[in-house]
Structure formats: structure tokens, C-alpha cells
Design a protein around this motif. Structure first.
Motif, PDB file in Angstrom:
ATOM      1  N   GLN A  37     -30.416 -82.632  79.914  1.00  0.00           N
ATOM      2  CA  GLN A  37     -31.043 -83.641  79.061  1.00  0.00           C
ATOM      3  C   GLN A  37     -32.060 -82.962  78.158  1.00  0.00           C
ATOM      4  N   TRP A  38     -31.906 -83.165  76.865  1.00  0.00           N
ATOM      5  CA  TRP A  38     -32.767 -82.539  75.875  1.00  0.00           C
ATOM      6  C   TRP A  38     -33.953 -83.421  75.519  1.00  0.00           C
ATOM      7  N   ILE A  51     -47.212 -81.296  60.574  1.00  0.00           N
ATOM      8  CA  ILE A  51     -46.026 -80.633  60.040  1.00  0.00           C
ATOM      9  C   ILE A  51     -44.809 -81.196  60.752  1.00  0.00           C
ATOM     10  N   VAL A  52     -43.849 -81.699  59.965  1.00  0.00           N
ATOM     11  CA  VAL A  52     -42.616 -82.246  60.523  1.00  0.00           C
ATOM     12  C   VAL A  52     -41.413 -81.604  59.834  1.00  0.00           C
ATOM     13  N   ALA A  53     -40.310 -81.567  60.576  1.00  0.00           N
ATOM     14  CA  ALA A  53     -39.032 -81.100  60.026  1.00  0.00           C
ATOM     15  C   ALA A  53     -38.045 -82.253  60.106  1.00  0.00           C
ATOM     16  N   ALA A  54     -37.131 -82.291  59.153  1.00  0.00           N
ATOM     17  CA  ALA A  54     -36.105 -83.334  59.140  1.00  0.00           C
ATOM     18  C   ALA A  54     -35.088 -83.083  60.244  1.00  0.00           C
ATOM     19  N   LEU A  55     -34.596 -84.175  60.828  1.00  0.00           N
ATOM     20  CA  LEU A  55     -33.474 -84.115  61.764  1.00  0.00           C
ATOM     21  C   LEU A  55     -32.250 -84.615  61.015  1.00  0.00           C
ATOM     22  N   VAL A  56     -31.207 -83.821  61.022  1.00  0.00           N
ATOM     23  CA  VAL A  56     -29.992 -84.153  60.278  1.00  0.00           C
ATOM     24  C   VAL A  56     -28.805 -84.200  61.236  1.00  0.00           C
ATOM     25  N   PRO A  57     -27.803 -85.041  60.936  1.00  0.00           N
ATOM     26  CA  PRO A  57     -26.623 -85.126  61.798  1.00  0.00           C
ATOM     27  C   PRO A  57     -25.888 -83.779  61.828  1.00  0.00           C
ATOM     28  N   ALA A  58     -25.666 -83.244  63.017  1.00  0.00           N
ATOM     29  CA  ALA A  58     -25.066 -81.919  63.164  1.00  0.00           C
ATOM     30  C   ALA A  58     -23.663 -81.852  62.572  1.00  0.00           C
ATOM     31  N   PHE A 111     -31.757 -75.827  64.394  1.00  0.00           N
ATOM     32  CA  PHE A 111     -31.871 -75.842  65.853  1.00  0.00           C
ATOM     33  C   PHE A 111     -31.137 -77.084  66.345  1.00  0.00           C
ATOM     34  N   PHE A 112     -30.152 -76.900  67.205  1.00  0.00           N
ATOM     35  CA  PHE A 112     -29.285 -77.972  67.696  1.00  0.00           C
ATOM     36  C   PHE A 112     -29.868 -78.633  68.946  1.00  0.00           C
ATOM     37  N   PHE A 113     -29.705 -79.965  69.032  1.00  0.00           N
ATOM     38  CA  PHE A 113     -29.964 -80.653  70.295  1.00  0.00           C
ATOM     39  C   PHE A 113     -29.271 -82.012  70.329  1.00  0.00           C
ATOM     40  N   ASP A 114     -29.153 -82.547  71.536  1.00  0.00           N
ATOM     41  CA  ASP A 114     -28.507 -83.831  71.789  1.00  0.00           C
ATOM     42  C   ASP A 114     -29.589 -84.859  72.118  1.00  0.00           C
ATOM     43  N   VAL A 173     -32.350 -79.685  63.811  1.00  0.00           N
ATOM     44  CA  VAL A 173     -33.651 -79.593  63.161  1.00  0.00           C
ATOM     45  C   VAL A 173     -33.412 -78.690  61.960  1.00  0.00           C
ATOM     46  N   ASP A 174     -33.752 -79.159  60.770  1.00  0.00           N
ATOM     47  CA  ASP A 174     -33.533 -78.380  59.552  1.00  0.00           C
ATOM     48  C   ASP A 174     -34.863 -77.751  59.135  1.00  0.00           C
TER      49      ASP A 174
END
Length: 186
Positions: free
Chosen positions: A2-3, A50-57, A105-108, A120-121
Motif C-alpha cells: 500500500q502506497w 512546494i507542490v508537484a503535479a500528479l498525472v495519470p501514469a 515517480f510512480f505510485f498507486d 509525480v511530475d
């Protein structure tokens, strides 16, 4: 594995948030992840978030030239030769395991957040005034040690130092010396 765990009371490093205005209207990423140091939150030393966008893998990977290059030899039914399949699976596995320091950076996020697999882009970053924290909705939290892995990945990506590359004649000389007795079949 679990991520993601449920949202914690306070937003901190690794918090998955919604409500960031990326200035793109309908094209805004729905979710973002906080990169600011947890100790800055803890010791009230935070001026900017500071934030990074989360994009559909899947969508993101499918749009890359590397992905397209891996599947260009597929037949009409999507079939790939054994060698092409292994190369394609290896390419995707590198993302799944975050084994190559790169832009993503990949996660579920499931089952905590109903969203597709995410990346994470690290090229889509925003710095928000700390006053904007109240406008964000804490949707979940990237679990430990994944927060630390993400941050190490971020540092590896942003800390890349450009190096000079050998020109073509120099490269050919190096290849000749390093290949030993091996050569291309004729």
C-alpha cells in the motif's frame, strides 16, 4: 503493497492534495503532492509550499516517444515479438519500480484515493504562498518509506549535473577500444 494511507490531520510532505490552481483552467491536474520538507511544517518555518503535479501514469507514458517507439512494431492486434515485448515490459517495469532516476515517480493511490495509477511530475512544480494551505483539500498521504523514496528521486532528478559528451569521432575511437574482438555480423 500500500502506497497511500488516509489523509492525516495536517498537510505535510507527501500529502496528496486537491485545489491547487495550476493556471490551466480545465487542464489543471486534479491532484498534487507536497514536496516541502516536513521539518519546515513542524518548526513553523514554511513561507511557501512546494507542490508537484500528479498525472495519470498510463496516459502520460503512452504519449512519450519512448513508449511509442517500444510499440511501433506491434501488429494490428497489439502483438509484439518476444524481443519487443521484453523490451516494452522492461521499460514499464522501470517506471513501476522507480529504478531509473527521471522526471517521474510512480505510485498507486488505490484503495485510498479513487484515481488511476499516478506519476509525480517533477517538471510541473508550483510554489504556493503558505496562506494558500487553507484552500487545499488533504486527500491522502503517501506512506513511509515511499515519501523518502520520492524525495530521493526528486533530489536525484533535480541534482543532475550536465556532463560533456564525446563527439562522434571520439565516441567511435572509444567504442573500438572498448568492444574488444566483438563486431557487427556482416
Amino acid at each position: 503493497m500500500q502506497w497511500v494511507v488516509g489523509a492525516r490531520e495536517n498537510i505535510t510532505q507527501g500529502s496528496i492534495v486537491s485545489g491547487v490552481d495550476w493556471g490551466r483552467g480545465e487542464e489543471n491536474p486534479v491532484l498534487s503532492i507536497v514536496l516541502s520538507n516536513a521539518c519546515d511544517f513542524e518548526h513553523d518555518k514554511l513561507s511557501f509550499l512546494i507542490v508537484a503535479a500528479l498525472v495519470p501514469a498510463k496516459e502520460t507514458l503512452m504519449s512519450t516517444k519512448e513508449y511509442k517507439g517500444k510499440v511501433e512494431s506491434a501488429n494490428e492486434e497489439g502483438g509484439l515479438t518476444k524481443k519487443a515485448w521484453e523490451s516494452f515490459v522492461n521499460y514499464l517495469t522501470n517506471f513501476i519500480h522507480n529504478s531509473n532516476v527521471g522526471r517521474y515517480f510512480f505510485f498507486d493511490p488505490n484503495p485510498v484515493i479513487d484515481a488511476p495509477l499516478l506519476l509525480v511530475d517533477f517538471q510541473q512544480l508550483r510554489s504556493l504562498d503558505v496562506d494558500e494551505l487553507d484552500d487545499l483539500i488533504n486527500e491522502g498521504q503517501l506512506d513511509h518509506p515511499h515519501v523518502e523514496k520520492m524525495m530521493a528521486h526528486f533530489v536525484g532528478y533535480t541534482g543532475r549535473v550536465p556532463t560533456d559528451r564525446a563527439d562522434s569521432p571520439e565516441e567511435a575511437t572509444y567504442l573500438q577500444e572498448l568492444r574488444g574482438d566483438y563486431h557487427k555480423k556482416t
